[in-house]
Scaffold this active site. Structure first.
Site, PDB file in Angstrom:
ATOM      1  N   GLU A 285       0.722  -1.140   0.111  1.00  0.00           N
ATOM      2  CA  GLU A 285      -0.155  -0.054   0.093  1.00  0.00           C
ATOM      3  C   GLU A 285       1.055   1.211  -0.079  1.00  0.00           C
ATOM      4  O   GLU A 285       1.815   1.446   0.804  1.00  0.00           O
ATOM      5  CB  GLU A 285      -0.732  -0.035   1.264  1.00  0.00           C
ATOM      6  N   CYS A 319      -2.692   8.220   4.097  1.00  0.00           N
ATOM      7  CA  CYS A 319      -2.419   7.979   2.632  1.00  0.00           C
ATOM      8  C   CYS A 319      -4.051   8.176   1.901  1.00  0.00           C
ATOM      9  O   CYS A 319      -4.107   8.386   0.978  1.00  0.00           O
ATOM     10  CB  CYS A 319      -2.067   6.481   2.578  1.00  0.00           C
TER      11      CYS A 319
END
Length: 513
Positions: A285, A319
Site C-alpha cells: 500500500e 494515505c
C-alpha cells in the site's frame, strides 16, 4: 462465536472517559525514556546503537530508545522465523485465531494506555489515537474470524468416485514493513494477517514509532504467541530493509509506505536469488493523492466539514487524506470560504491536550519536506490560509492553496502533510477527469445530491475506496476493505474477506475412492 462488530470509539465528552484517558497519559508520561530491545526468537536482544524516539509535540522529550540492529540481527531473525515455521504452520487454525482474540482482549483492557503512547510517540490527538487503537483491535477480531472461515471445508464440485479438498497453506517466512502514521493499527493488521494464516514474520517497524511496536509485542506475548512466530527487528530501513527484501528464505513482503520505497521493494523482490525456489510476493500500500469532488447540488456545510476533517486529521499524514478539493465553478468560491473558515478555527497544539484538533507532524524531516512543498505551492496557487511552521514542536499550520492547476506539483505529488489544493472544475464530468488525473488511485469522495452524478462517479472515479457524501478517510475494518489502484499499491484490500488469501497458497487434494 459472537459475530464481528467494530470496536466502539471512546466518547471523550463523557467526563469519566476523559478522566480515564488523562490518567493513561500521566501513566505513560511516567514511563518515558526507557530502552527497548529487539525480540528475536522470544529473546530480548540489545545492541550498541540506538534509535531514539522523541515526542513530536516536544522534541526535547525522549519517548524511548530502541536497540538498533544490523545485518547480523536480521539474519538471526530470519533464522528464528524459519525455525518456528514448521510447528506454527501445523498449529490448528482455531488455536492461531484464539491467540488473536486473546490479543484483542488484552488491547481492549489497555486501550487508553496504548492510545496515550500514540499521542506521545507520533503526535496523534485523543480522537485519532483512540481510532488507531480501535482499528488494531478490529484487525485482530476480524482476521481471527476470517481464518476460521478459510480453514473450514471449502465447497467444491462433487465428482463420483473421488473425494476432493481445498486447503489454504501458509507461505513461510515473511517481512512486515510498517509505517509511522498508523503505527499500531497497520502494524497489528499486517502482522496478524500473516501469522494467523500460519506464517512466521520478521517485523521491522517505522523508526519513528519503535516504542508502540514494543507495546504490540507485549500484547502478543501475553496472548500466548509462541517464540519466533513474530520477531521484532529495529533497523535501518535501507540497508537492512533491502537485505530482507532479497533474502532467499523470505517468501513475502508486506509493506505500507511511500510510492518510492514500495516500487523499489517491488522491483528488488521480483529478482530470484540463487537457491530461491519460489516467486516472492509483495503486498503493498503506497499512498495517494486523494480528491473530494463537490458539485453545485451538494450540501456545502457537510462538504466543508468532510474536506477539513479529511485534509487535516492527523495533520494530513494519512494515505487517504484529502489533498485536493475539486469543486465545480458554480459553488467554488462559496465552498472555499466555508472550508477556510473551518480551517482557521482548528486548534493546533500538543497531541496530549484534549482541545487540540491538529497536532504536530511526526518528525522534523517530515516538517521540512512539507514546508518545501508549501514554498512550491506559493508559485502554483493562491495561499489563502496557513503556510507556516509553528514553534514548540514539529508543527505546520493547516494550509490551503486556491486556484491550483490540476497539473501543478502540489496537485500531483503526495505531500503527506496538512496542505490542501483547491481546484476549479467546469462541471462534474470535468471534475472526474481532474480527479483521475494522477498516478494514484487510493480514496476519493463525492458530495452531490444528483443521482446521475453519483452513478457516473461509481463508474468513472478510479479509486479503491470511494465515498459518497462523507469524508474520504476512516475506512472501517470489515465494512470498507481498504486498498488502492495504480501507484497506490496492489489493491490488497486490508480489512476485507480477500486479504488473508494473499498470505496463503491453495492446495487441492484428491483421493480416489
Amino acid at each position: 462465536m459472537v459475530p464481528y462488530r467494530p470496536e466502539p470509539l471512546s466518547d471523550f465528552s463523557n467526563p469519566a472517559v476523559a478522566a480515564e484517558f488523562e490518567r493513561a497519559l500521566a501513566c505513560v508520561s511516567a514511563q518515558l525514556g526507557k530502552r527497548y530491545p529487539m525480540i528475536i526468537g522470544g529473546r530480548r536482544v540489545d545492541a550498541p546503537e540506538s534509535i531514539t524516539s522523541v515526542n513530536p509535540s516536544r522534541p526535547d522529550q525522549v519517548v524511548g530508545y530502541a536497540a538498533r540492529g544490523g545485518l547480523a540481527e536480521a539474519e538471526v531473525a530470519v533464522d528464528a522465523a524459519l525455525e518456528a515455521f514448521p510447528a506454527w504452520s501445523r498449529t490448528p487454525a482455531e488455536v492461531r485465531a484464539r491467540i488473536l482474540f486473546k490479543a484483542a482482549a488484552v488491547m481492549r483492557r489497555r486501550k487508553h494506555e496504548l492510545s496515550a503512547w500514540l499521542s506521545h510517540e507520533v503526535g496523534k490527538n485523543w480522537v485519532e489515537a483512540d481510532a488507531d487503537t480501535a482499528e488494531a483491535i478490529d484487525f485482530l477480531e476480524y482476521y481471527g474470524r476470517q481464518m476460521l472461515k478459510l480453514a473450514a471445508p471449502q465447497e467444491l464440485t462433487r465428482i463420483p468416485g473421488e473425494e476432493n479438498h481445498l486447503y489454504y497453506r501458509p507461505l513461510g517466512v515473511g517481512v512486515v514493513h510498517s509505517p509511522f502514521n498508523f503505527p499500531l493499527a497497520i502494524l497489528t493488521g499486517m502482522t496478524a494477517a500473516a501469522i494467523v494464516t500460519g506464517n512466521t514474520v520478521v517485523v521491522k517497524p517505522s523508526t519513528e514509532a519503535p516504542v508502540i511496536a514494543a507495546k504490540l509485542f507485549e500484547v502478543l506475548e501475553e496472548a500466548g504467541l509462541p517464540p519466533g512466530v513474530a520477531n521484532l527487528l529495529y533497523a535501518d530501513p535501507v540497508e537492512v530493509g533491502d537485505y530482507l527484501t532479497i533474502h532467499r528464505e523470505v517468501r513475502f513482503i508486506n509493506f505500507t509506505g511511500s510510492r518510492h520505497v514500495g516500487c523499489q521493494i517491488y522491483e528488488k523482490a521480483a529478482k530470484v536469488q540463487p537457491g530461491q525456489i519460489f516467486l516472492r510476493r509483495v503486498i503493498a500500500e503506497m499512498g495517494g493523492k486523494d480528491a473530494i469532488i463537490v458539485d453545485g447540488t451538494a450540501d456545502l456545510d457537510e462538504a466543508a466539514a468532510g474536506i477539513v476533517t479529511s485534509a487535516f486529521g492527523f495533520s494530513g499524514q494519512k494515505c487517504s487524506a484529502c489533498s485536493r478539493a475539486i469543486v465545480t465553478a458554480d459553488v467554488y468560491d462559496q465552498l472555499l470560504g466555508r472550508v477556510v473558515a473551518r480551517t482557521r478555527a482548528l486548534k493546533v497544539g500538543p497531541a496530549t491536550d484534549r482541545e487540540t484538533d491538529v497536532g504536530p507532524v511526526a518528525a522534523a524531516r517530515f516538517q521540512q519536506k512539507i514546508l518545501e512543498y508549501i514554498e512550491i505551492g506559493k508559485s502554483e496557487g493562491r495561499l489563502v490560509t496557513g503556510g507556516n511552521a509553528l514553534p514548540g514542536g514539529y508543527y505546520v499550520e493547516p494550509t490551503i492553496f486556491a486556484d491550483v492547476a490540476p497539473t501543478a506539483r502540489i496537485a500531483q505529488e503526495e505531500i503527506f502533510g496538512p496542505v490542501l489544493a483547491f481546484i476549479k472544475a467546469d462541471d462534474f464530468a470535468h471534475a472526474l477527469r481532474i480527479a483521475n488525473g494522477t498516478e494514484y488511485g487510493l480514496t476519493g469522495a463525492v458530495y452531490t445530491r444528483s443521482r446521475e452524478n453519483l452513478e457516473l462517479a461509481r463508474q468513472e472515479f478510479m479509486v479503491g475506496n470511494l465515498y459518497f457524501n462523507r469524508k474520504c478517510t476512516g475506512a472501517i475494518v470489515g465494512a470498507q476493505p481498504f486498498g488502492g489502484f495504480n501507484m497506490s499499491g496492489t489493491d490488497s484490500k486490508a480489512g476485507g474477506p480477500d486479504y488473508l488469501l494473499l498470505f496463503t497458497q491453495a492446495q487441492t487434494v484428491v483421493e480416489r475412492l
